[in-house]
Design a protein around this motif. Structure first.
Motif, short mmCIF file in Angstrom:
data_model
loop_
_atom_site.label_atom_id
_atom_site.label_comp_id
_atom_site.label_asym_id
_atom_site.label_seq_id
_atom_site.Cartn_x
_atom_site.Cartn_y
_atom_site.Cartn_z
N TYR A 1 -11.71 -28.93 40.64
CA TYR A 1 -12.96 -29.19 41.35
C TYR A 1 -13.59 -30.54 40.98
CZ TYR A 1 -17.80 -28.68 42.92
OH TYR A 1 -19.03 -28.90 43.50
N GLN B 1 -18.18 -22.22 45.96
CA GLN B 1 -19.59 -22.18 45.60
C GLN B 1 -19.81 -21.77 44.15
OE1 GLN B 1 -21.64 -19.80 48.53
NE2 GLN B 1 -21.53 -21.41 50.10
N ASN B 2 -19.01 -20.81 43.67
CA ASN B 2 -19.19 -20.35 42.29
C ASN B 2 -18.88 -21.45 41.28
OD1 ASN B 2 -19.99 -17.80 43.07
ND2 ASN B 2 -17.93 -16.93 42.97
N SER C 1 -17.21 -22.20 51.12
CA SER C 1 -17.76 -21.01 50.47
C SER C 1 -16.93 -20.58 49.27
CB SER C 1 -17.85 -19.86 51.49
OG SER C 1 -16.56 -19.58 52.03
N GLU C 2 -15.60 -20.81 49.30
CA GLU C 2 -14.75 -20.36 48.20
C GLU C 2 -14.98 -21.17 46.92
OE1 GLU C 2 -14.04 -22.28 50.93
OE2 GLU C 2 -11.87 -22.03 51.19
N GLU D 1 -18.90 -24.59 41.85
CA GLU D 1 -19.89 -25.65 42.05
C GLU D 1 -21.15 -25.37 41.23
OE1 GLU D 1 -22.40 -27.83 45.68
OE2 GLU D 1 -20.90 -26.30 46.12
N ARG D 2 -21.62 -24.15 41.28
CA ARG D 2 -22.81 -23.79 40.49
C ARG D 2 -22.54 -23.91 38.99
NH1 ARG D 2 -23.51 -19.91 44.74
NH2 ARG D 2 -22.23 -18.42 43.59
N GLY E 1 -17.17 -28.13 49.34
CA GLY E 1 -18.39 -27.59 49.91
C GLY E 1 -18.18 -26.27 50.61
#
Length: 434
Positions: A334, A369-370, A366-367, A372-373, A364
């Protein structure tokens, strides 16, 4: 959660440094021994850097992204780049298809290898200068905070993520101050090339080769490098990175035009011979930046070919055995996508070299998002340590040159250098004082 230690043995992982120029030759020549990571440094170290703690603030992500240059390397005796060049084009082959396991020589650091004893950042400046002369781009170099390869940022992120439970691959980054504040981060590697032995090396390089086609005017080139500018947590960044591939649509839509001196343009033909004939017809073969033209810097020949590819089109390619694809390490991949703002990741799953599935992900999406946070804290730490490095260089004055060295145990130390060999020459530093 956010860590860089792999979940499998190294035999299942591709060396992320060894990305460009693959010979595919089983009879590989003997390579020189590894360099000493502390060569040219003054012991003892002058400081040990600590990981920033309690870093707060707004979300950190690249903003105001802007393309400023690109080039492909040519395999020539004299350093030769194609500007703007183009990445290989994704073929979107019908599945399944088979590729052989990698074997032969891969390039760990093509820029420094091809520049020899000169500065590996010089091609970056040459490519941007050529584009600026055409009016394609412009850069206020004195306003830039950090100039680096993406590789250097990834190494710092691995150090920040290291928990001490496992050993960390040691690394070194040479540092130089340009003007009043610009940090030049020079890549340093123990080896610039390495041998790949099947099946240990996987088939990632052959996957790239068999899944892409050379862009018009870029046949025979050995890796496409892209240079972008963006803001990261208040720092103005210029980042160079290698691009594996691009989607075909936007390239074809641009007509594959070639910019020449004097504003003339021709349409690039499909083959290298056709391109050469077209250039010869206009009385232009290549542009060479000689020592006198570049204010004493090392000579780099510049061939004008290729086309600028939109950021939206670039792709990162990677491959894994289908048996381990569920263990794909997003914590490692990532940041690579984010630091170059590469929008697409194509993950090929293979069974002993037969590719039966291509998983396509989008930055960006949905897969992601975790992850990324979970990455926010470490990206804030990255900005903090970059500011610390910047202040260190400023404290040592305009002539100061330092290096940071990370040991296996995760200790990051700062050393003085005995010389400026391999750094940007004084003639080039004038751009930061303009």
């Amino acid at each position: 959660m956010y860590g860089y230690q792999g979940t499998r043995s190294p035999s299942h992982r591709r060396n992320d440094n060894a990305r460009s120029y693959y010979t595919g030759n089983a009879s590989s020549p003997a390579l020189p021994p590894d360099r000493n990571i502390k060569e040219g440094l003054v012991s003892p170290s002058i400081r040990t850097l600590s990981k920033p703690s309690g870093v707060l603030g707004a979300t950190v992500k690249p903003e105001n992204l802007r393309y400023i240059g690109s080039y492909n390397w040519k395999d020539e005796t004299t350093p030769t780049i194609i500007v703007p060049g183009s990445p290989p084009i994704w073929r979107d082959r019908a599945l399944p298809y088979r590729v052989p396991f990698d074997t032969g020589i891969v390039m760990v650091d093509q820029n420094n290898f091809r520049m020899g004893n000169s500065c590996g950042l010089l091609p970056l400046f040459r490519a941007v200068d050529v584009m600026a002369a055409d009016g394609t781009t412009s850069v206020d170099w004195g306003a830039v905070d950090i100039i680096t390869d993406r590789n250097g940022l990834r190494k710092l992120l691995r150090w920040l993520a290291h928990t001490g439970q496992d050993s960390l691959k040691e690394f070194r980054i040479d540092l130089q101050l340009g003007g009043n504040k610009t940090v030049l981060m020079h890549r340093w590697e123990k080896r610039m090339r390495e041998n790949v032995v099947p099946p240990k090396g996987g088939c990632g390089h052959n996957f790239e080769h068999e899944s892409t086609s050379a862009a018009p005017g870029c046949q025979g080139s050995t890796g496409h490098h892209r240079i972008v500018q963006y803001d990261l947590g208040g720092l103005k960044m210029v980042v160079r990175f290698e691009v594996d591939a691009c989607t075909a649509g936007p390239v074809a839509a641009r007509g594959n035009q070639l910019a020449l001196r004097g504003g003339a343009r021709i349409r690039v033909a499909a083959g290298v011979d056709d391109l050469t004939d077209a250039l010869t017809g206009l009385g232009v073969s290549s542009t060479s930046t000689t020592a006198s033209e570049s204010s004493g810097a090392s000579s780099i020949d510049v061939i004008r070919a290729g086309s600028v590819v939109p950021q939206e089109s670039i792709i990162e390619l990677t491959s894994r055995s289908a048996r381990y694809i569920h263990e794909f390490n997003w914590d490692e991949k990532y940041p690579q996508l984010v630091l170059s703002q590469t929008p697409h990741l194509y993950l090929g799953g293979h069974d002993r070299g037969t590719f039966q599935q291509i998983h396509k992900y989008r930055l960006g999406g949905s897969e992601l998002q975790n992850v990324e946070r979970a990455s926010q804290q470490i990206f804030k730490q990255l900005v903090s340590i970059l500011r610390t490095i910047q202040q260190l260089l400023k404290d040592h004055g305009g002539q100061g040159s330092l290096s940071v060295v990370c040991q296996w145990d995760g200790t990051l130390q700062v050393y003085k250098r005995t010389s400026n060999a391999g750094l940007l020459p004084e003639s080039e530093l004038a751009r930061f004082r303009a």
